[in-house]
Design a protein around this motif. Structure first.
Motif, PDB file in Angstrom:
ATOM      1  N   LYS A   1       9.960  -3.235  -5.671  1.00  0.00           N
ATOM      2  CA  LYS A   1       9.938  -1.909  -6.289  1.00  0.00           C
ATOM      3  C   LYS A   1       8.574  -1.659  -6.924  1.00  0.00           C
ATOM      4  O   LYS A   1       7.953  -2.571  -7.483  1.00  0.00           O
ATOM      5  CB  LYS A   1      11.036  -1.785  -7.343  1.00  0.00           C
ATOM      6  N   GLN A   2       8.112  -0.443  -6.820  1.00  0.00           N
ATOM      7  CA  GLN A   2       6.833  -0.058  -7.413  1.00  0.00           C
ATOM      8  C   GLN A   2       6.870  -0.360  -8.910  1.00  0.00           C
ATOM      9  O   GLN A   2       7.809   0.004  -9.613  1.00  0.00           O
ATOM     10  CB  GLN A   2       6.579   1.427  -7.182  1.00  0.00           C
TER      11      GLN A   2
ATOM     12  N   LEU B   1       4.769  -0.759   3.132  1.00  0.00           N
ATOM     13  CA  LEU B   1       4.445   0.647   2.892  1.00  0.00           C
ATOM     14  C   LEU B   1       5.427   1.249   1.887  1.00  0.00           C
ATOM     15  O   LEU B   1       6.635   1.057   2.000  1.00  0.00           O
ATOM     16  CB  LEU B   1       4.497   1.410   4.224  1.00  0.00           C
ATOM     17  N   LEU B   2       4.901   1.994   0.920  1.00  0.00           N
ATOM     18  CA  LEU B   2       5.726   2.611  -0.112  1.00  0.00           C
ATOM     19  C   LEU B   2       6.516   3.781   0.459  1.00  0.00           C
ATOM     20  O   LEU B   2       5.962   4.677   1.088  1.00  0.00           O
ATOM     21  CB  LEU B   2       4.826   3.100  -1.254  1.00  0.00           C
TER      22      LEU B   2
ATOM     23  N   LEU C   1       0.833  -1.198   0.000  1.00  0.00           N
ATOM     24  CA  LEU C   1       0.000   0.000   0.000  1.00  0.00           C
ATOM     25  C   LEU C   1       0.868   1.250   0.000  1.00  0.00           C
ATOM     26  O   LEU C   1       1.877   1.319   0.707  1.00  0.00           O
ATOM     27  CB  LEU C   1      -0.922   0.026   1.229  1.00  0.00           C
ATOM     28  N   SER C   2       0.445   2.236  -0.758  1.00  0.00           N
ATOM     29  CA  SER C   2       1.108   3.541  -0.710  1.00  0.00           C
ATOM     30  C   SER C   2       0.518   4.355   0.439  1.00  0.00           C
ATOM     31  O   SER C   2      -0.570   4.042   0.952  1.00  0.00           O
ATOM     32  CB  SER C   2       0.889   4.283  -2.028  1.00  0.00           C
TER      33      SER C   2
ATOM     34  N   ALA D   1      -3.470  -0.951  -8.225  1.00  0.00           N
ATOM     35  CA  ALA D   1      -2.224  -0.393  -8.765  1.00  0.00           C
ATOM     36  C   ALA D   1      -1.035  -0.731  -7.883  1.00  0.00           C
ATOM     37  O   ALA D   1       0.085  -0.937  -8.374  1.00  0.00           O
ATOM     38  CB  ALA D   1      -2.363   1.123  -8.914  1.00  0.00           C
ATOM     39  N   ASP D   2      -1.247  -0.801  -6.555  1.00  0.00           N
ATOM     40  CA  ASP D   2      -0.172  -1.180  -5.636  1.00  0.00           C
ATOM     41  C   ASP D   2       0.132  -2.675  -5.688  1.00  0.00           C
ATOM     42  O   ASP D   2       1.227  -3.099  -5.299  1.00  0.00           O
ATOM     43  CB  ASP D   2      -0.551  -0.814  -4.196  1.00  0.00           C
ATOM     44  N   ASN D   3      -0.829  -3.466  -6.130  1.00  0.00           N
ATOM     45  CA  ASN D   3      -0.725  -4.928  -6.064  1.00  0.00           C
ATOM     46  C   ASN D   3      -1.016  -5.565  -7.424  1.00  0.00           C
ATOM     47  O   ASN D   3      -2.066  -6.203  -7.616  1.00  0.00           O
ATOM     48  CB  ASN D   3      -1.698  -5.470  -5.001  1.00  0.00           C
TER      49      ASN D   3
END
Length: 558
Positions: A418-419, A266-267, A137-138, A160-162
């Motif tokens: 990495k994102q 956490l991002l 999660l961001s 988008a995070d996953n």
């Protein structure tokens, strides 16, 4: 031939040896007396404090009572003289909802750092009946979840995070603290500084004045999906319940570890999703600023803006440390006898106690904070100052060059953290050993990167990916070798392979905690004493029977 009398005399000698050993080397608890002391406050820190209290009780007979009632109660009870010390993540002086929390007027005090850690986001989420353990999660998504802007787990922002998870169409249930909490203050401080517009909008909808800033009491909008529970145990205990599937809460990392549940990665500002491990917290706190003004009432309190913005890719952004509020005078019933107990306890947890921080779900204090902690111990009336010696302090962060060993040796995140389009399978916190299947999300083959190394799998049959993209079937990428068509996930409509991997257990695995007195003189003496005592009680009768049997055999021979 040894006579019965000789055997009994041997038993008497052994008994005397036991008594002599205990007289010459009595357990410390028998030779030194301590006054019992009481404290209250932070649930965020209580798992560490409880272990340390058990250690000093068994090692030296020092009784420390602590009630995990929340930071706000801890500050109030210390101010009123109800407790001998308080524990809080919030210094005095906070004003919220028009109510001020002024410092004690009848008691002098100081703040002392005790332990560091990460405020984490423990959750209960399943895909096709399998526990999800690798959620990412961001900060913006987390803020939207806890301000009611994201209400479903399959929201585009969470997707988008996953990228490797097929998220269920299930409601998000935010679980917040109902009591005055340092954890709430840490979380809301971060939201107010990093996502102020979202936080202020939520506060307005909840009937709070803005700008909202930090608060220790989380505002709840009536009729919303948000659930409020008291204490860290309360929120963690609610999230782990099967009927709370879809729930997420903010809580100290230690509670997720003890409960057997995962936390979200956490991002951070470098574009990596990071778990709040001891090392990622240690790296983050290298950027913390500490109030160094010894004349300030807020001496040693923390400023965390640099932590939030750290560009080291190993950083967990929501890292901080907790304070013990200690008396610096004999006021409101505090005595030098209590000071001796409190100082002894502080000397222990600033050094030896920090060795257990990581296994308890925290991060040990760095050398600069331990040194400043010793400065504060010296202010406690009656504290044993002769025992304060930084050279004898066995803290795992210390190194010969003065750097933070834990931070210096901290591992870097994997490429799949990495994102972007990839996602690691690795579980987190209390579910570390339960990876989540990411091998079939793109319908390709579970390569070696999708297995035990935690890299993402990129396609087809999970032939090389062990549990993360394993042989036996993927949950999203069709059947694999030996896989067959199975049930349909009611949340996602996804067809599930009969041989899918994963873990359906929600049973928490308790953390085994090492005790500081597992070895040492006292343990050895007790073991020796037990052996000698056994010899005294059991030896003479056995020896006597053996001698009698021997005499009978000789008589038969004659």
């Amino acid at each position: 031939m040894i006579s019965r009398v000789a055997v009994l005399r041997l038993g008497a000698v052994l008994a005397a040896m036991v008594c002599l050993l205990l007289a010459v080397h009595p357990p410390a608890a028998w030779s030194v007396s301590y006054t019992k002391i009481n404290g209250s406050g932070s649930t965020w820190s209580s798992n560490a404090l409880d272990q340390w209290r058990r250690n000093v009780s068994s090692n030296i007979g020092l009784t420390i009572n602590f009630t995990a009632s929340g930071s706000s109660v801890g500050r109030q009870e210390f101010k009123e003289g109800v407790s001998d010390f308080g524990v809080s993540e919030i210094p005095y002086g906070l004003t919220e909802g028009g109510t001020a929390d002024p410092p004690p007027s009848k008691r002098s005090y100081a703040y002392m750092p005790i332990v560091a850690g990460g405020t984490s986001f423990m959750y209960n989420l399943r895909i096709g009946g399998k526990m999800v353990t690798n959620l990412r999660l961001s900060g913006e998504v987390i803020t939207k979840i806890f301000t009611g802007k994201i209400t479903m787990w399959n929201a585009p922002e969470i997707k988008a995070d996953n990228p490797k998870l097929t998220l269920p169409a299930r409601k998000v249930v935010p679980v917040v603290r109902s009591d005055g909490s340092g954890t709430t203050a840490q979380f809301t401080t971060w939201m107010s500084k990093e996502y102020g517009s979202l936080w202020n909008d939520y506060c307005r909808r909840a009937g709070r004045s803005t700008p909202c800033g930090l608060t220790s009491y989380y505002p709840v909008i009536p009729g919303s999906a948000t659930v409020a529970k008291s204490g860290s145990l309360g929120v963690a205990g609610s999230v782990k319940q099967s009927q709370f599937e879809g729930a997420i809460t903010y809580v100290e990392y230690s509670y997720a570890m003890k409960t057997g549940f995962p936390v979200a990665k956490l991002l951070n500002k470098s574009g990596y999703y990071v778990e709040p491990t001891a090392s990622s917290v240690a790296v983050a706190l290298l950027q913390a600023k500490i109030n160094e003004d010894k004349n300030s009432a807020d001496y040693l309190t923390q400023i965390l803006d640099g932590v939030y913005h750290s560009t080291d890719r190993r950083t967990y952004p929501l890292s901080s440390y907790s304070y013990m509020i200690i008396p610096t005078s004999t006021q409101l019933g505090f005595t030098t006898g209590k000071g001796k107990s409190l100082g002894t306890f502080a000397n222990y947890f600033l050094c030896d106690g920090q060795q257990q921080a990581e296994e308890l779900g925290y991060s040990p204090l760095p050398v600069n904070l331990v040194q400043k902690g010793f400065d504060q111990v010296r202010k406690i009336p009656g504290a044993p100052l002769a025992n304060i010696n930084i050279k004898n302090c066995r803290n795992p962060t210390f190194s010969t060059d003065g750097s933070n060993t834990l931070a210096k040796n901290a591992p870097y995140p994997k490429a799949c953290d990495k994102q972007g389009a990839q996602q690691c399978a690795d579980g987190t916190a209390g579910a570390k050993d339960k990876p989540t299947n990411v091998g079939g999300s793109s319908g390709g083959s579970g390569t070696s990167g999708g297995g035990t190394t935690g890299g993402s799998a990129s396609g087809g049959s999970g032939t090389a990916g062990t549990t993360a993209g394993a042989a036996g079937g993927s949950t999203a990428g069709g059947s694999t070798a030996g896989g067959t068509t199975g049930a349909v996930d009611p949340d996602t409509g996804e067809q599930l392979g009969a041989g899918g991997t994963g873990d359906t257990s929600v049973t928490g695995t308790p953390v085994n905690l090492a005790s500081a007195d597992s070895m040492g003189l006292r343990g050895a003496l007790m073991a020796l004493s037990a052996a000698l005592l056994l010899g005294v009680v059991v030896g003479p009768p056995v020896a006597a029977r053996a001698l009698a049997a021997r005499a009978r055999r000789k008589g038969d021979v004659r």
